[in-house]
Design an enzyme around this catalytic site. Structure first.
Site, PDB file in Angstrom:
ATOM      1  N   HIS A 148      -9.990  -4.722   9.765  1.00 32.49           N
ATOM      2  CA  HIS A 148      -8.648  -4.130   9.225  1.00 32.49           C
ATOM      3  C   HIS A 148      -8.105  -5.272   8.317  1.00 32.49           C
ATOM      4  CE1 HIS A 148      -5.582  -1.331   8.597  1.00 32.49           C
ATOM      5  NE2 HIS A 148      -4.772  -2.099   8.996  1.00 32.49           N
ATOM      6  N   LYS A 149      -7.997  -6.503   9.031  1.00 34.97           N
ATOM      7  CA  LYS A 149      -7.399  -7.534   8.248  1.00 34.97           C
ATOM      8  C   LYS A 149      -8.044  -8.909   8.909  1.00 34.97           C
ATOM      9  CE  LYS A 149      -2.734  -5.567   8.143  1.00 34.97           C
ATOM     10  NZ  LYS A 149      -1.193  -5.816   8.180  1.00 34.97           N
ATOM     11  N   TYR A 167      -6.665  -9.688  12.114  1.00 34.34           N
ATOM     12  CA  TYR A 167      -7.230  -8.899  13.261  1.00 34.34           C
ATOM     13  C   TYR A 167      -8.821  -8.929  13.412  1.00 34.34           C
ATOM     14  CZ  TYR A 167      -2.373  -7.184  12.930  1.00 34.34           C
ATOM     15  OH  TYR A 167      -1.044  -7.163  12.769  1.00 34.34           O
ATOM     16  N   TYR A 186       0.737  -1.062  -0.146  1.00 39.07           N
ATOM     17  CA  TYR A 186       0.130  -0.001   0.092  1.00 39.07           C
ATOM     18  C   TYR A 186       0.763   1.121   0.040  1.00 39.07           C
ATOM     19  CZ  TYR A 186       0.997   0.822   4.955  1.00 39.07           C
ATOM     20  OH  TYR A 186       1.628   0.835   6.013  1.00 39.07           O
ATOM     21  N   ARG A 225      -0.518   9.578  12.887  1.00 39.37           N
ATOM     22  CA  ARG A 225      -0.631   9.134  11.486  1.00 39.37           C
ATOM     23  C   ARG A 225      -2.039   8.587  11.299  1.00 39.37           C
ATOM     24  NH1 ARG A 225       4.431   6.887   9.091  1.00 39.37           N
ATOM     25  NH2 ARG A 225       3.717   4.506   9.469  1.00 39.37           N
ATOM     26  N   TRP A 283      -4.314   9.434   8.205  1.00 40.18           N
ATOM     27  CA  TRP A 283      -5.022   8.700   7.267  1.00 40.18           C
ATOM     28  C   TRP A 283      -6.412   8.916   7.155  1.00 40.18           C
ATOM     29  CZ3 TRP A 283      -1.506   6.801   4.163  1.00 40.18           C
ATOM     30  CH2 TRP A 283      -0.537   5.849   4.621  1.00 40.18           C
ATOM     31  N   ASP A 301      -6.415   3.597   9.985  1.00 39.06           N
ATOM     32  CA  ASP A 301      -5.684   3.355   8.788  1.00 39.06           C
ATOM     33  C   ASP A 301      -6.529   2.950   7.666  1.00 39.06           C
ATOM     34  OD1 ASP A 301      -4.390   3.103  11.196  1.00 39.06           O
ATOM     35  OD2 ASP A 301      -2.608   2.430  10.378  1.00 39.06           O
TER      36      ASP A 301
END
Length: 643
Positions: A151-152, A155, A57, A232, A236, A162
């Site tokens: 998110h994944k 997870y 990414y 951060r 995002w 993000d």
């Protein structure tokens, strides 16, 4: 040490020579993009072994910046960088090397934005096929019970800030292109759920992540939230908001809520902007805690989100003060020279996450500040390029503020089959990114402060009232449109009356056989302009010099462009009140006329479209992009009161 000093001295000498030689220094967005092109992701072009390049990414963040620089400059090398980067992963069926959809990693969606850009510009199906594979992942992505994307897969039950940037801007752009209208409800839901579950009411800041199950070690057992406000992560989120809104339907009932979320997010970000440096700390609300530091990627993201939000009208102009302060801070705190027309970006945290193996990331302050801080991390580089490109647009003069340019879609009314099989307008359309489009022409107007509009019906005094500049381009022939709308005396009277009252008329015709000229001439002849039914500057293949036109120094319209490319052009006869604005080998190529309070500009080819100003096709010596900027500035000055 000596080598470092010598390198610095050499670089400074190089800059001095560049300055003394009279060449304009490249803007910072270009300088860092060039650094990225030369130093980052070399594996995509150099590794040919079994491992090959890795779909990641952070490359997509850099390419997002490169796309902004390409649009700002019209320099095709930046587009070619995007294309070669993505081509390293794709076969002709759109299969993506190293991409594993079953990982359900939302980070892997990010590069889809580059794929969509490539498809819209080139029309190559492999890019759309690849993008559709990413869209299909989103359709199967595991979700929280409330409907938020995990998110994944590794997870479970977790939403991270993000992920909104990784997934939603692509989701919105794909949905708009492919007419997936129901997707916008889902896109809005992702932002609403993230704010609901991660926002701290006291500070307005958003926690990095949220675990719906409350089982993760890092998750608060009552709220499910991670412990800290990582800069951060919020960066995002604000970038995701301003990029999604580009493609979010104007009439969608939840658009107002997304803009409200953007305003709340921007307000919180500004509240925690460091007053001394103008940038932001890695952990937003602990500026004086030992170990905390000013961080470049998040700071760039906030500047980008604030500046773009203001430019688009989603944020109050008052936020621009914070963007300006932030940008000054970025340049002071994080930018270092890296040679002639090259810069580096320093002090970017390489990565920060939550959970995982073998090292468990517990979301504590000590964890965040333990991660490496490096120079030229792609996430920082891409974000800075985006921020700089935005600020460079803001710095441009806005002589056309308050004006509207309208392109005709009545006399030129062509359609093509879109990607979903339905008919869509094409050929000289503002929002069209392919060779035939006016997207870059429209951007030049927009960057000068001019609003763009389209007129789909016959021109009248009433519907031209709100337009200051009116462009009629390439009137249809019967071979192009089944029932073309031809110019007639009544249309000509309506337009000429509008010009007489102060309108600026732009006539961009074409050569004989590719444009209806004989009937259309009733309009330009009102102003002493007659288009000949001929075709000059025939070009064979790539013999571009056959279309070369030199513009003499001192030309009243084209102040900076000296050599342009105009092929297959109908020449002009100019009689009073018209005069020649550009003559070549005895032929009038461009004519202008003053008529009442208004002005007319006429040329026998619509050479300001993407194919000839986006830098992808023409050799660098042709300055069509410069000429487009020259023309826009001149047209603005012709509007009464804009001298």
């Amino acid at each position: 040490m000596k080598r470092s000093i010598l390198y610095t001295v050499a670089a400074l000498i190089g800059f001095s020579i560049l300055s003394l030689s009279g060449f304009a220094q490249k803007k910072l967005s270009e300088q860092l993009t060039l650094t990225a092109m030369e130093k980052l992701f070399q594996d995509t072009t150099l590794l040919k072994g079994a491992k090959g390049p890795k779909w990641t990414y952070d490359m997509g963040v850099v390419l997002e910046g490169a796309a902004a620089v390409w649009r700002n400059t019209g320099d095709g090398k930046y587009f070619k960088y995007i294309q070669s980067s993505m081509d390293a992963y794709l076969d002709k069926e759109g299969n993506i090397t190293t991409y594993k959809p079953d990982d359900f990693n939302i980070d892997n969606i990010k590069n889809g934005r580059s794929l969509l850009l490539l498809y819209k510009v080139t029309g190559q199906q492999k890019y759309l096929l690849a993008a559709t594979k990413l869209y299909d992942q989103l359709q199967k992505q595991p979700r929280t019970k409330e409907g938020g994307f995990w998110h994944k897969k590794i997870y479970p039950n977790q939403m991270w800030l993000d992920g909104l940037y990784m997934g939603e801007p692509f989701y919105a752009e794909y949905a708009k292109l492919m007419k997936k209208d129901a997707a916008f409800d889902d896109i809005a839901k992702q932002f609403i759920l993230m704010e609901k579950n991660a926002r701290d009411a006291k500070t307005g800041l958003l926690y990095h992540g949220y675990d719906e199950s409350r089982t993760e070690q890092w998750a608060d057992k009552k709220t499910g939230r991670s412990p800290n406000f990582w800069a951060r992560a919020m960066g995002w989120y604000i970038m995701a908001l301003v990029d999604v809104l580009d493609n979010f339907p104007a009439n969608h009932p939840q658009r107002k809520e997304l803009i409200a979320i953007l305003n709340r997010t921007a307000t919180a970000a500004v509240k925690y902007q460091d007053p001394k440096s103008g940038v932001w700390f890695d952990i937003l609300d602990m500026p004086i805690r030992k170990g905390n530091y000013l961080e470049s990627s998040a700071s760039s993201m906030f500047v980008y989100g604030l500046a773009k939000g203001v430019r688009k009208g989603w944020l109050s102009p008052s936020f621009m003060a914070a963007a300006n302060k932030g940008y000054a801070g970025l340049k002071k705190e994080f930018v270092e020279q890296a040679g002639v027309e090259r810069i580096n970006l320093t002090k970017t945290v390489s990565v920060s996450g939550l959970g995982g193996k073998p090292k468990y990331r517990d979301g504590s302050f000590d964890y965040y500040i333990s991660e490496k801080v490096i120079t030229n991390d792609p996430k920082g580089v891409g974000s800075f390029i985006c921020a700089a490109a935005e600020m460079e647009i803001d710095a441009l003069a806005k002589p056309g503020k308050g004006l509207t340019v309208t392109v005709d879609n009545f006399f030129n009314n062509e359609y093509m089959n879109g990607p979903t099989g339905d008919k869509i307008p094409f050929h000289y359309v503002w929002g069209e990114d392919d060779n035939n489009g006016f997207s870059l022409f429209g951007k030049v107007f927009n960057d000068a402060g001019v609003k763009t509009a389209t007129l789909k019906t016959a021109p009248t005094a009433s519907n031209l009232k709100g337009s200051n500049i009116y462009i009629i381009v390439d009137p249809d022939t019967e071979k192009e449109t089944a029932n073309p709308n031809f110019m007639n005396a009544e249309h000509a009277k309506q337009v000429s009356d509008w010009v007489k009252a102060g309108g600026v008329l732009v006539l961009l015709l074409n050569d004989a056989g590719n444009c209806e000229i004989s009937k259309f001439n009733v309009l330009p002849e009102t102003f002493g302009i007659h288009f000949n039914e001929d075709s000059r500057n025939k070009v064979q293949g790539s013999n571009f010099e056959q279309g070369a036109v030199k513009i003499p120094t001192g030309n009243s319209i084209f102040k900076t462009a000296r050599k342009v490319y105009i092929k297959e052009i109908s020449t002009i006869v100019a009689k009073s009140p018209a005069v020649s604005a550009l003559t070549d080998s005895g032929d009038v190529l461009i004519a202008t006329a003053k008529y009442g309070k208004g002005t007319v500009f006429a040329v026998g080819d619509p050479w300001f479209y993407n194919e000839y100003i986006d830098g992808r096709k023409l050799p660098a010596e042709f300055e069509n992009f410069k000429a487009t900027n020259d023309l826009v500035n001149w047209l603005i000055k012709q509007v009464p009161g804009k001298k």
